[in-house]
Design an enzyme around this catalytic site. Structure first.
Site, short mmCIF file in Angstrom:
data_model
loop_
_atom_site.label_atom_id
_atom_site.label_comp_id
_atom_site.label_asym_id
_atom_site.label_seq_id
_atom_site.Cartn_x
_atom_site.Cartn_y
_atom_site.Cartn_z
N HIS A 1 3.63 8.93 18.42
CA HIS A 1 4.65 9.60 17.63
C HIS A 1 5.68 10.33 18.48
O HIS A 1 5.50 10.53 19.68
CB HIS A 1 4.00 10.57 16.63
CG HIS A 1 3.28 11.73 17.25
ND1 HIS A 1 1.95 11.70 17.56
CD2 HIS A 1 3.72 12.96 17.60
CE1 HIS A 1 1.59 12.86 18.08
NE2 HIS A 1 2.66 13.65 18.13
N ASN B 1 0.83 -1.20 0.00
CA ASN B 1 0.00 0.00 0.00
C ASN B 1 0.87 1.25 0.00
O ASN B 1 2.02 1.24 0.47
CB ASN B 1 -0.87 0.07 1.27
CG ASN B 1 -1.74 -1.15 1.46
OD1 ASN B 1 -2.74 -1.32 0.79
ND2 ASN B 1 -1.36 -2.01 2.40
N HIS C 1 10.12 20.74 15.79
CA HIS C 1 8.66 20.79 15.66
C HIS C 1 8.08 22.12 16.14
O HIS C 1 7.04 22.55 15.66
CB HIS C 1 8.06 19.63 16.47
CG HIS C 1 6.57 19.60 16.54
ND1 HIS C 1 5.75 19.81 15.46
CD2 HIS C 1 5.73 19.36 17.61
CE1 HIS C 1 4.48 19.70 15.82
NE2 HIS C 1 4.45 19.45 17.13
N HIS D 1 2.69 13.79 12.97
CA HIS D 1 2.30 13.73 14.37
C HIS D 1 0.94 13.04 14.51
O HIS D 1 0.00 13.57 15.11
CB HIS D 1 2.31 15.14 14.97
CG HIS D 1 3.64 15.79 14.89
ND1 HIS D 1 4.60 15.68 15.88
CD2 HIS D 1 4.22 16.49 13.89
CE1 HIS D 1 5.69 16.32 15.51
NE2 HIS D 1 5.49 16.82 14.30
N HIS E 1 5.45 21.86 24.63
CA HIS E 1 6.10 22.05 23.34
C HIS E 1 7.10 23.20 23.42
O HIS E 1 8.24 23.09 22.97
CB HIS E 1 5.06 22.33 22.26
CG HIS E 1 4.28 21.14 21.84
ND1 HIS E 1 3.22 20.65 22.56
CD2 HIS E 1 4.40 20.34 20.75
CE1 HIS E 1 2.71 19.59 21.94
NE2 HIS E 1 3.41 19.38 20.84
#
Length: 258
Positions: free
Chosen positions: A78, A67, A84, A74, A208
């Protein structure tokens, strides 16, 4: 030295074979039902996971099945690389993360009961220090895995998103973990390392902002943290080495001595 290295490897293989070391899969299955993070409409959106069949033992390929797939970096379980986030934009992309850091010790802080009582529950510095008082210092170069029980909802995207009410880490704790703790990253069971309400924090999305800005990492949408001890596990996180990639779906395994 060579003989000693072989002995260590042989002992490790024997421990795996005998079951003295158990391998725990911390990875959520990846499918078109995998929950994804939705952003406000004015921003770009990630693609949900999708398979597109190339051939399946037919005229397009008589002896093979394969496939194409499409999705965002993300999606599902992950790895977040420093690049990022804007605070880590000069940092490593996912292909540049040292392989030695993909195998690291891990500890588990369990606040399942708190998250069940309050879906907006936030981990605070005092929670981590109380854990350290009981279990010892956080591991240098290791992972802090934050258990909230949220993996129980991983097969129900609506319940998993919970209208933006999901547990996370406070601004102060995120800053402390990034700047003062010895860990290399944080792993969570939720869709991202930040709380569902973190868009309204100051700064927004502090895990983050602070962790990636300090060249640390994130692991998200983990499962089966309930099978890990508070200390003593070793985590193997295997993202795809996407050149210039901000992250990657990955297989995350834990080794636990029984």
């Amino acid at each position: 030295m060579y003989r000693r290295r072989m002995t260590v490897l042989q002992e490790f293989v024997a421990a795996l074979s005998s079951g003295r070391i158990q391998v725990v899969d911390l990875t959520a299955p990846l499918s078109d039902q995998t929950p994804i993070l939705g952003l406000p409409e004015q921003f770009g959106q990630t693609w949900p996971f999708q398979l597109s069949e190339i051939s399946r033992y037919d005229d397009s390929g008589p002896a093979w099945y394969w496939n194409n797939f499409s999705t965002g970096e993300h999606t599902g379980t992950h790895f977040d690389a420093p690049v990022h986030w804007v605070t880590g934009q000069q940092g490593a992309d996912v292909s540049q993360v040292p392989v030695s850091q993909l195998i690291a010790p891990a500890v588990v802080i369990d606040h399942t009961a708190d998250a069940a009582a309050d879906p907006d529950f936030l981990l605070e510095v005092e929670h981590v220090k109380a854990w350290e008082a009981e279990h010892g210092a956080l591991p240098t170069g290791g992972w802090l895995l934050y258990r909230t029980g949220w993996d129980a909802y991983g097969d129900d995207p609506e319940r998993y998103a919970n209208a933006g009410r999901t547990p996370g880490i406070s601004v102060e704790c995120a800053r402390w973990l990034a700047e003062e703790s010895p860990i290399q990253g944080v792993g969570v069971e939720t869709v991202g390392t930040d709380a569902g309400a973190a868009h309204s924090f100051d700064p927004p999305f502090p895990c983050h902002s602070f962790l990636l800005g300090q060249e640390k990492y994130g692991l998200t949408q983990l499962r089966n943290l309930a099978q890990l001890p508070a200390t003593g596990a070793v985590v193997i996180a295997g993202p795809l080495p996407i050149v210039s990639g901000s992250g990657s779906p990955c297989r995350v395994l834990a080794l636990v001595e029984r």
